[in-house]
Design a protein around this motif. Structure first.
Motif, PDB file in Angstrom:
ATOM      1  N   VAL A   1       3.425  -0.035  10.626  1.00  0.00           N
ATOM      2  CA  VAL A   1       3.371  -0.157   9.164  1.00  0.00           C
ATOM      3  C   VAL A   1       4.445  -1.136   8.695  1.00  0.00           C
TER       4      VAL A   1
ATOM      5  N   GLY B   1       5.880  -1.829   5.800  1.00  0.00           N
ATOM      6  CA  GLY B   1       6.954  -1.306   4.968  1.00  0.00           C
ATOM      7  C   GLY B   1       7.976  -0.519   5.758  1.00  0.00           C
TER       8      GLY B   1
ATOM      9  N   ASN C   1       9.859   3.012  -2.681  1.00  0.00           N
ATOM     10  CA  ASN C   1       8.440   2.966  -2.324  1.00  0.00           C
ATOM     11  C   ASN C   1       8.173   1.609  -1.694  1.00  0.00           C
ATOM     12  N   GLU C   2       8.295   1.551  -0.383  1.00  0.00           N
ATOM     13  CA  GLU C   2       8.184   0.271   0.316  1.00  0.00           C
ATOM     14  C   GLU C   2       6.804  -0.364   0.199  1.00  0.00           C
ATOM     15  N   GLN C   3       5.775   0.442  -0.104  1.00  0.00           N
ATOM     16  CA  GLN C   3       4.432  -0.112  -0.240  1.00  0.00           C
ATOM     17  C   GLN C   3       4.359  -1.080  -1.413  1.00  0.00           C
TER      18      GLN C   3
ATOM     19  N   GLU D   1       3.022  -4.934  -1.292  1.00  0.00           N
ATOM     20  CA  GLU D   1       2.007  -5.445  -2.225  1.00  0.00           C
ATOM     21  C   GLU D   1       2.526  -6.688  -2.941  1.00  0.00           C
TER      22      GLU D   1
END
Length: 210
Positions: free
Chosen positions: A89, A91, A200-202, A206
């Motif tokens: 992943v 992130g 929130n690394e997502q 993004e």
């Protein structure tokens, strides 16, 4: 290299989160984020209500993370590019690399009060890595690495001050600190659950994926 030299509390107020940039002061009543009259964005319009766009949320999350680790924009982006090329992943890969930086490990072990102080200590060559003197804060540690304060450096008062305050934030499970021997060991690379950071690394993924 350019660095932010203004009041660090302004950064926390701008990001709306406590980033622990001033060491032990962040755990005291003096912290701006614990004072309602100060815990707002700096500037004339700090209290103004603003409609927050999706892009603004992503940007603030990236800025918050980048500033927490004390990195410039290009440095942070380079870490993201490396994280994107790794398996797994993106992130999580990014956060693991940031946590594995030598200056952050010195901070997490409790040999410095803040990441900026840890970076300064490393640059001044106050530590050895596996018995060899190092002065590169961005160096990424590996499992089994040992960070130690040489005997001739152990009387520096800042180390004693940092050791007294580490109890307030604790030492992560992936590291082992031996304060009697002025030494720390990397037991494992951090997992996402080990990274105690409100991020929130997502949102960062993004942002850079646009």
């Amino acid at each position: 290299m350019a660095r932010y030299t203004e009041a660090k509390c302004r950064i926390c107020r701008r990001e709306g989160a406590k980033l622990f940039l001033k060491g032990d002061r962040c755990f005291s009543p003096k912290c701006a984020m614990d004072r309602p009259t100060r815990a707002v964005a700096p500037g004339q319009h700090g209290r103004a209500r603003k409609k927050v766009s999706e892009y603004a949320l992503q940007m603030r999350e990236k800025q918050k993370t980048r500033r927490s680790y004390g990195l410039l924009e290009r440095q942070f982006h380079n870490y993201f590019v490396k994280a994107e090329k790794q398996k797994g992943v993106t992130g999580t890969n990014l956060l693991v690399m940031l946590e594995s930086r030598l200056d952050n490990v010195v901070y997490r072990l409790g040999f410095a009060n803040s990441r900026s102080q840890a970076r300064q200590f490393v640059r001044h060559g106050l530590f050895t890595l596996n018995g060899r003197k190092v002065n590169i804060p961005s160096l990424l540690v590996k499992v089994g690495d040992t960070i130690e304060i040489p005997e001739k450096r152990r009387k520096i008062k800042a180390f004693a001050d940092a050791a007294e305050t580490v109890g307030r934030r604790g030492t992560p499970n992936w590291l082992e600190a031996d304060y009697a021997a002025f030494k720390g060991t990397v037991k494992a690379l951090p997992q996402r659950d080990d990274i105690r950071m409100d991020v929130n690394e997502q949102l960062i993924v993004e942002l850079y994926s646009k």
